[in-house]
Design a protein around this motif. Sequence first.
Motif, short mmCIF file in Angstrom:
data_model
loop_
_atom_site.label_atom_id
_atom_site.label_comp_id
_atom_site.label_asym_id
_atom_site.label_seq_id
_atom_site.Cartn_x
_atom_site.Cartn_y
_atom_site.Cartn_z
N MET A 1 0.86 -1.18 0.00
CA MET A 1 0.00 0.00 0.00
C MET A 1 0.90 1.24 0.00
O MET A 1 1.96 1.24 0.59
CB MET A 1 -0.90 0.04 1.23
CG MET A 1 -1.83 -1.13 1.41
SD MET A 1 -3.49 -1.00 0.79
CE MET A 1 -4.10 0.57 1.22
N ARG A 2 0.40 2.28 -0.65
CA ARG A 2 1.11 3.56 -0.70
C ARG A 2 0.16 4.65 -0.20
O ARG A 2 -1.05 4.45 -0.13
CB ARG A 2 1.56 3.89 -2.12
CG ARG A 2 2.58 2.89 -2.64
CD ARG A 2 2.97 3.19 -4.06
NE ARG A 2 1.83 2.88 -4.93
CZ ARG A 2 1.69 3.36 -6.15
NH1 ARG A 2 2.58 4.15 -6.66
NH2 ARG A 2 0.65 3.04 -6.88
N VAL A 3 0.74 5.81 0.10
CA VAL A 3 -0.04 6.95 0.56
C VAL A 3 0.10 8.05 -0.49
O VAL A 3 1.20 8.45 -0.84
CB VAL A 3 0.46 7.46 1.93
CG1 VAL A 3 -0.34 8.66 2.38
CG2 VAL A 3 0.38 6.36 2.97
N CYS A 4 -1.03 8.54 -0.99
CA CYS A 4 -1.02 9.61 -1.99
C CYS A 4 -0.36 10.85 -1.38
O CYS A 4 -0.71 11.27 -0.28
CB CYS A 4 -2.44 9.95 -2.42
SG CYS A 4 -2.55 11.38 -3.54
N ASN A 5 0.61 11.43 -2.12
CA ASN A 5 1.31 12.62 -1.64
C ASN A 5 0.40 13.85 -1.58
O ASN A 5 0.69 14.79 -0.87
CB ASN A 5 2.51 12.93 -2.54
CG ASN A 5 3.64 11.96 -2.33
OD1 ASN A 5 3.77 11.37 -1.27
ND2 ASN A 5 4.45 11.78 -3.34
N ARG A 6 -0.68 13.84 -2.32
CA ARG A 6 -1.54 15.02 -2.37
C ARG A 6 -2.61 15.00 -1.29
O ARG A 6 -2.79 15.95 -0.57
CB ARG A 6 -2.18 15.15 -3.74
CG ARG A 6 -3.02 16.40 -3.85
CD ARG A 6 -3.39 16.68 -5.26
NE ARG A 6 -4.02 17.99 -5.33
CZ ARG A 6 -4.81 18.36 -6.29
NH1 ARG A 6 -5.06 17.54 -7.28
NH2 ARG A 6 -5.36 19.54 -6.28
N CYS A 7 -3.34 13.90 -1.19
CA CYS A 7 -4.48 13.90 -0.27
C CYS A 7 -4.29 12.97 0.93
O CYS A 7 -5.08 13.01 1.86
CB CYS A 7 -5.76 13.54 -1.01
SG CYS A 7 -5.83 11.81 -1.56
N GLY A 8 -3.28 12.10 0.90
CA GLY A 8 -3.02 11.22 2.03
C GLY A 8 -3.82 9.93 2.02
O GLY A 8 -3.78 9.16 2.97
N SER A 33 3.52 -0.77 4.90
CA SER A 33 3.39 -2.22 4.89
C SER A 33 2.33 -2.65 5.88
O SER A 33 2.09 -1.98 6.87
CB SER A 33 4.74 -2.86 5.22
OG SER A 33 5.14 -2.47 6.51
N GLN A 34 1.73 -3.77 5.58
CA GLN A 34 0.72 -4.33 6.46
C GLN A 34 1.13 -5.76 6.80
O GLN A 34 0.74 -6.70 6.12
CB GLN A 34 -0.65 -4.32 5.80
CG GLN A 34 -1.19 -2.93 5.56
CD GLN A 34 -2.58 -2.98 4.98
OE1 GLN A 34 -2.97 -3.92 4.30
NE2 GLN A 34 -3.35 -1.95 5.24
#
Length: 175
Positions: A1-8, A33-34
């Motif tokens: 999983m990744r986190v969007c740099n714009r909205c989180g 990571s999960q």
Amino acid sequence: MRVCNRCGAMVEDGIAICPSCQTPLTGNEQVVSQPMMGNGAYQNVQAEPRLGTKWADFLGYFALWLGGLANVVSGLGCFALTGVSSAYTVLAILFLITGAIDFIAAIKIIKRKSDARKFVLIAYSLVVVVNLIAIAFALSSNGEITTMVASTVVGVIMIFVNNIYFKNRENIFVN
């Protein structure tokens, strides 16, 4: 999983566009990571809180375009006064350059370029310098300086505010 740099938002691996804000993902996003729990279930992992980009969006999509347009109009107005003094030619050119830098800074913000902060600071520094020169011209000809003084003060404030804002979001402006 990744986190969007714009909205989180949390984004599944392999997805190219954030489903929440439609921003193209660059691969520079934070990876979350999960790990598996003992019972085979995934552990819920909270990403670190992300700072928003509403101010950057306001600057990039509105304020810098409006400021750039105002600077271009002021520059063209100064060209009309070149018969009064050749110094107005210099001022006109400075206003036009400031307008161009405003437009470039807006584009850099929209594209999340790593040098957006530098261009925003240059844009507002030019606003301050050009307004100080315009104030000097106005004082020498008994002109009105109220709006130029206000614009200078706002420019100084914007330099400090935007420096802090963009410094705290260096991980967002990475392109």
